[in-house]
Scaffold this motif. Structure first.
Motif, PDB file in Angstrom:
ATOM      1  N   THR A  19     -50.648 101.555 110.889  1.00  0.00           N
ATOM      2  CA  THR A  19     -49.610 101.378 111.906  1.00  0.00           C
ATOM      3  C   THR A  19     -50.269 101.290 113.281  1.00  0.00           C
ATOM      4  O   THR A  19     -51.439 101.658 113.457  1.00  0.00           O
ATOM      5  N   GLN A  21     -49.591 103.166 115.740  1.00  0.00           N
ATOM      6  CA  GLN A  21     -49.867 104.541 116.170  1.00  0.00           C
ATOM      7  C   GLN A  21     -51.205 105.030 115.606  1.00  0.00           C
ATOM      8  O   GLN A  21     -51.998 105.658 116.311  1.00  0.00           O
ATOM      9  N   THR A  55     -40.426 106.775 109.134  1.00  0.00           N
ATOM     10  CA  THR A  55     -40.862 107.912 109.941  1.00  0.00           C
ATOM     11  C   THR A  55     -40.025 109.128 109.581  1.00  0.00           C
ATOM     12  O   THR A  55     -38.910 109.012 109.081  1.00  0.00           O
ATOM     13  N   SER A  62     -42.179 102.500 111.167  1.00  0.00           N
ATOM     14  CA  SER A  62     -43.398 101.938 111.759  1.00  0.00           C
ATOM     15  C   SER A  62     -43.855 100.739 110.954  1.00  0.00           C
ATOM     16  O   SER A  62     -43.908 100.789 109.717  1.00  0.00           O
TER      17      SER A  62
END
Length: 203
Positions: A19, A21, A55, A62
């Motif tokens: 992802t 993140q 999530t 994501s």
């Protein structure tokens, strides 16, 4: 290519699916910065969105990114291309629009009917995003626009531009009203591509 984009590509070679993140933590930068560079890499054909990861918090899932060269090793694009060639070549020209309409119905599945246009737009965007379109809609004085931020068929779109007509059919089926494509693979100010559709008759 900037060093950040090269670092993203290097990271995806080490961890094939990630992802924004996760990449941002590994590269010690913001997720917004990584998403910006990922959108450019997608436009360049170096990276693909291959799915979503739910999530544990509220909000959107994501998106999962992979090197395009690895994502395409499954030959699904080649298979889809061959199947469409075969099906369209055996379909009379005057029946092809109907074929694309039926294909659109298969992709969307059962459609919730009723409600006003705004309600139908919200339901349509939800279904489109389940189909990986990264869709959103914008209100306008006369009629709203639907924007598709990702083409799930980009791998075969050059050989099958009729898939844009299928997208129109998908939207018309979900919204129960005609739409018109007004922009195709346009590029926004961040370098990401999108398609824009005008909702013609609001009711």
């Amino acid at each position: 290519m900037t060093s950040t984009r090269q670092l993203i590509l290097d990271y995806l070679k080490q961890k094939p699916v990630a992802t924004a993140q996760e990449i941002s933590r590994a590269l010690d930068t913001t997720a917004a910065n990584i998403r910006h560079h990922l959108s450019i890499l997608i436009l360049e054909g170096a990276v693909d969105v291959v799915g979503e990861r739910p999530t544990h918090q509220r909000g959107r899932p994501s998106q999962l990114y992979m090197l395009a060269s690895q994502a395409r090793q499954n030959n699904l694009g080649i298979l889809a291309d061959a199947l469409l060639d075969e099906l369209l070549s055996s379909t009379p020209e005057d029946k092809r629009l109907e074929f694309l309409r039926r294909l659109a119905q298969r992709l969307t599945g059962p459609v919730e009917s009723g409600g006003n246009l705004t309600q139908r737009l919200y339901l349509a965007i939800r279904r489109l995003n389940e189909l990986q379109y990264r869709a959103r809609w914008e209100a306008r004085l006369n009629a709203p626009f639907v924007i598709l931020g990702h083409c799930p068929y980009s791998m075969i779109l050059t050989d099958h531009p009729e898939l844009c007509q299928m997208d129109c059919n998908i939207l018309e089926g979900l919204l129960a009203t005609p739409v018109k494509q007004v922009e195709k693979l346009a590029v926004d100010n961040q370098g990401a591509s999108y398609c824009r559709f005008l909702v013609l008759h609001s009711r």
